[in-house]
Scaffold this active site. Structure first.
Site, PDB file in Angstrom:
ATOM      1  N   ARG A  95     192.485 -34.093   4.114  1.00  0.00           N
ATOM      2  CA  ARG A  95     193.841 -34.501   4.484  1.00  0.00           C
ATOM      3  C   ARG A  95     194.343 -35.569   3.510  1.00  0.00           C
ATOM      4  O   ARG A  95     193.964 -36.738   3.607  1.00  0.00           O
ATOM      5  CB  ARG A  95     193.863 -35.047   5.901  1.00  0.00           C
ATOM      6  CG  ARG A  95     193.477 -34.029   6.966  1.00  0.00           C
ATOM      7  CD  ARG A  95     193.450 -34.656   8.334  1.00  0.00           C
ATOM      8  NE  ARG A  95     193.021 -33.726   9.366  1.00  0.00           N
ATOM      9  CZ  ARG A  95     192.722 -34.074  10.606  1.00  0.00           C
ATOM     10  NH1 ARG A  95     192.807 -35.353  10.962  1.00  0.00           N
ATOM     11  NH2 ARG A  95     192.327 -33.166  11.486  1.00  0.00           N
ATOM     12  N   GLY A 135     183.970 -35.523   2.183  1.00  0.00           N
ATOM     13  CA  GLY A 135     183.980 -35.675   3.630  1.00  0.00           C
ATOM     14  C   GLY A 135     184.289 -37.106   4.006  1.00  0.00           C
ATOM     15  O   GLY A 135     183.421 -37.974   3.936  1.00  0.00           O
ATOM     16  N   SER A 143     183.502 -40.286   9.559  1.00  0.00           N
ATOM     17  CA  SER A 143     182.715 -41.508   9.718  1.00  0.00           C
ATOM     18  C   SER A 143     181.421 -41.469   8.905  1.00  0.00           C
ATOM     19  O   SER A 143     181.049 -42.457   8.263  1.00  0.00           O
ATOM     20  CB  SER A 143     182.409 -41.756  11.194  1.00  0.00           C
ATOM     21  OG  SER A 143     181.741 -40.652  11.770  1.00  0.00           O
ATOM     22  N   LYS A 191     168.030 -31.111  16.520  1.00  0.00           N
ATOM     23  CA  LYS A 191     168.131 -32.296  17.393  1.00  0.00           C
ATOM     24  C   LYS A 191     169.522 -32.443  17.999  1.00  0.00           C
ATOM     25  O   LYS A 191     169.674 -32.989  19.106  1.00  0.00           O
ATOM     26  CB  LYS A 191     167.711 -33.550  16.634  1.00  0.00           C
ATOM     27  CG  LYS A 191     168.570 -33.879  15.397  1.00  0.00           C
ATOM     28  CD  LYS A 191     169.710 -34.818  15.695  1.00  0.00           C
ATOM     29  CE  LYS A 191     170.580 -35.028  14.481  1.00  0.00           C
ATOM     30  NZ  LYS A 191     171.693 -35.968  14.728  1.00  0.00           N
TER      31      LYS A 191
END
Length: 335
Positions: A37, A12, A15, A194
């Protein structure tokens, strides 16, 4: 004291995945970072930074992007998954034939499976039967602050005490404090619910309802997390800690939160599609509102705020009407 692993594989390259990879690499761990990608990965390797999401923060020499899943599996026994929850199952299925019983599966994804409402550890158990050691990292952490090296605290929870201590040692540093837990369910739920509540907090602020409404929403939102968590076997103290109330406060009150940004946009009159396009990254709470409500119905737990968020997002309920309905509910004891 546990010894740090020499290697880590992180899946992943958004960010959050990049921020965690940076933290590990700064601790001297050899990290490979995968994303879906290939052109992005080539760009990041060439620039030696994540030019899309964390521009200006250089990669340590021990961090490199890699396009091959096989290469990441071969690189390390420690596999950290940081993809959005809607892609979690698909990645596990891709990894399943590549992983051995020696691999440790970790995730920093915050959410549930959309169609089933399953917690992510249930997917790991279902799809990776060869894996007996697994856990997650969570807590009140914004990617940009972790990537910048600002002081941060988080929680590691695993089904194996040795794994918990080893992963804790991997992340721990002068500015990065790691707490440990054996309550996987509590840490998972705190991180998932949350996000939905942060959308609700953003909506109330976007409508201009003020600090009173925001504080009431956060407090009653915590009550919803506690009801669901204790029903599913989570520990109350986990939900009152970093991975519960800590993450809830952070995500509901700071505009770095993409979930709060979504709520602000909805409160200001934008559609879901417009808001997500403007944000430009995955907003976990949107899909999680559906899976949380599916899970809550299955275990017969009342979660009116989370239900209202789902109705605003997917059933056309006007935000003002949703807030009015919540406020006008029949009075009852707080506890």
């Amino acid at each position: 004291m546990s010894t740090r692993p020499d290697t880590f594989s992180v899946y992943g390259a958004g960010s959050w995945g990049t921020a965690l990879a940076l933290q590990l690499a700064r601790n001297g761990i050899d990290v490979k970072l995968w994303g879906h990608r290939p052109s992005q990965l080539e760009q990041y390797n060439a620039a030696r930074e994540n030019t899309d999401y964390l521009s200006g923060i250089p990669f340590p020499d021990t961090l490199h992007c890699e396009q091959s899943l096989e290469a990441l599996v071969d690189h390390s026994l420690y596999q950290l998954i940081v993809v959005p929850s809607h892609g979690f199952r698909a990645l596990l299925e891709q990894l399943q034939p590549l992983l051995s019983s020696q691999h440790k599966i970790l995730w920093a994804t915050k959410g549930l499976e959309l169609k089933t409402g399953k917690l992510l550890h249930e997917l790991v158990e279902d799809i990776l039967p060869q894996t007996s050691h697994y856990g997650l990292v969570s807590g009140p952490t914004f990617a940009a602050e972790v990537a910048s090296g600002l002081p941060t605290a988080m929680t590691v929870a695993a089904n194996d005490e040795t794994l918990t201590q080893t992963v804790s040692a991997a992340f721990q540093s002068e500015n990065y404090r790691v707490y440990t837990s054996d309550d996987i369910i509590g840490v998972e739920l705190g991180g998932a619910v949350k996000n939905v509540l942060a959308i609700a907090a953003g909506i109330t602020d976007g409508l201009g309802f003020g600090a009173n409404a925001r504080t009431a929403l956060i407090t009653r939102g915590l009550a919803e997390i506690m009801r669901l968590g204790t029903t599913l076997g989570a520990k109350a103290e986990t939900l009152m800690g970093l991975a519960g109330i800590g993450d809830l406060i952070l995500t509901c009150t700071d505009d770095q939160s993409r979930n709060r940004q979504l709520g602000l946009a909805l409160g200001a009159g934008k559609t879901l599609e417009q808001a997500i396009e403007d944000i430009g990254q995955a907003v976990e709470g949107a899909k999680t509102s559906q899976s949380i409500n599916l899970l809550a119905k299955r275990v017969d737990v009342e979660m009116p705020i989370c239900t209202a968020v789902q109705q605003i997002l997917y059933e056309g309920l006007p935000p003002q009407e949703a807030v009015r309905a919540l406020i006008s509910r029949k009075p009852k004891p707080e506890f």
